[in-house]
Enzyme design. Structure first.
Site: not given
Ligand SMILES: *Cc1c(COP(=O)(O)O)cnc(C)c1O
Length: 375
Positions: A138, A311
């Site tokens: 991500n 931060c």
């Molecule tokens: C956003 C994200 C999560 C968390 O997802 P939620 O639906 O906000 O709980 C977990 N893993 C990855 C790789 C993400 O990008």
């Protein structure tokens, strides 16, 4: 959220407010809508509808997969393998279990953010019950060697979980090709609503539920179904399936334009794997700048970006993902993440490239003045 998703959800907040567990017509209407969504989600990843468990998002899906597998193993000495660049929604439940007797191996990644499948193989022990390696990162967009790692897990009789929150609907994801026993994702990363997601649980794979209650989701997750959100997730999944090939190519081309423009800026370094990556994420580190100042300056220009860093008490804590790549410190502090998606236009990319050099210059001068850093 895609307006088509919102439109499909709307009736389920009022006129069609049946409980999917009720016998009456209104309940059966809700049940049919949930079933349709389940089929759409399953189709997107090559799964069977009964293998899909709806959750409140990827955080819950990851917790259910990791904690549920360790509890189902009934091994007090259970061992887990994961990687340094995982989302906190994987690392934290794994660490929580490690604080309660489980053993945990957190593997390092290479400079592109990839885990070596051979390192996974070497980390497997007789007590290993789960390998959890994400599909697409991500923060830097790198696609892992999940299929190879899944095959290794299968060969050793170890369960394989992959957090595919960023890749489902962005690149082809097939639970069979990945050898996944468990796969998590979330609707809001794919133009669906926040607060809903799903966990794929391969047929025959038992996990201990983390939410005990009613017998919803075949006893795998208690609680009245969040019908409107599930409908939204289903439509988001169907739209992803229909548009993915064309949309991902368009977004990747915009990302490449942004990357090329940034790479030409002084002191810029592109992070992550430059070929095997998600279309919509670009991470760039700018030497001699700090990401918080850059983000504030970009925000004043109406440009929303992110740093992935927090931060804390004046000192900038680098993101654990960027830290794991082994970049020099002068680059780590100036890391920005840009996310591109369905609504992103070519004009917006040009605008970022136009304003960024000026902002960079200003931030670098302030940063050098405050800390005496030299470029
Ligand atoms: C956003 C994200 C999560 C968390 O997802 P939620 O639906 O906000 O709980 C977990 N893993 C990855 C790789 C993400 O990008």
């Amino acid at each position: 959220m895609d307006p088509r998703v919102l439109a499909a959800m709307q009736p389920f907040f009022a006129e069609r407010f049946g409980n999917a567990g009720s016998v009456h017509g209104l309940g059966q209407d809700a049940r049919a809508a949930v079933d349709e969504a389940r089929a759409a989600v399953a189709a997107l990843m090559g799964a069977q509808p009964e293998e899909i468990v709806f959750t409140s998002g990827a955080t819950e899906a990851n917790n259910a997969a990791i904690i549920g597998t360790v509890y189902a193993s009934r091994r007090p000495d259970a061992h887990l393998i994961t990687a340094a660049t995982e989302h906190h929604a994987v690392l934290e439940p794994a660490r929580w279990l490690a604080g309660r007797g489980a053993a945990l191996t957190v593997l390092p990644v290479d400079g592109c953010g990839r885990v070596d499948p051979d390192a996974v193989r070497r980390a497997i022990r007789p007590e290993t019950v789960l390998i959890s390696i994400m599909h697409g990162n991500n923060e830097i967009g790198t696609l892992s060697l999940a299929a190879e790692i899944g095959a290794i897990a299968r060969e050793h009789g170890v369960r394989f979980h992959t957090d595919a929150t960023q890749s489902v609907g962005a690149v082809p994801v097939d639970v069979g090709d990945l050898h996944a026993d468990l796969l998590s994702f979330s609707a809001h990363k794919r133009y669906g609503p926040k607060g809903v997601g799903a966990l794929y649980v391969r047929s025959g794979v038992g996990i201990e539920p983390i939410l005990h209650g009613g017998s919803q989701e075949r006893g795998r997750r208690g609680g009245t179904e969040n019908v409107a959100s599930i409908v939204g997730l289903g439509v988001a999944a169907r739209l992803a399936e229909e548009t993915m090939a064309e949309e991902s190519a368009r977004i990747a081309a915009l990302r490449d334009r942004l990357a090329a423009g940034m790479a030409a800026m002084e002191g810029a370094h592109l992070n992550g794997h430059l070929q095997e990556r998600l279309p919509g994420i670009l991470s760039v580190s700018f030497a001699g700048a700090d990401s918080e100042s850059l983000l504030l300056a970009l925000d004043l220009e109406g440009i929303a970006a992110s740093s992935g860093s927090a931060c804390a008490s004046g000192s900038i804590e680098p993101s654990h993902v960027i830290a794991a790549l082994g970049l020099p410190d002068r680059l780590v502090a100036g890391t920005l993440r840009f996310s591109l998606g369905r609504p992103t236009t070519a004009g917006e990319i040009e605008r970022v490239l136009e304003v960024l050099p000026r902002l960079l210059d200003r931030v670098r001068r302030a940063w050098a003045g405050a800390y005496g850093f030299r470029r």
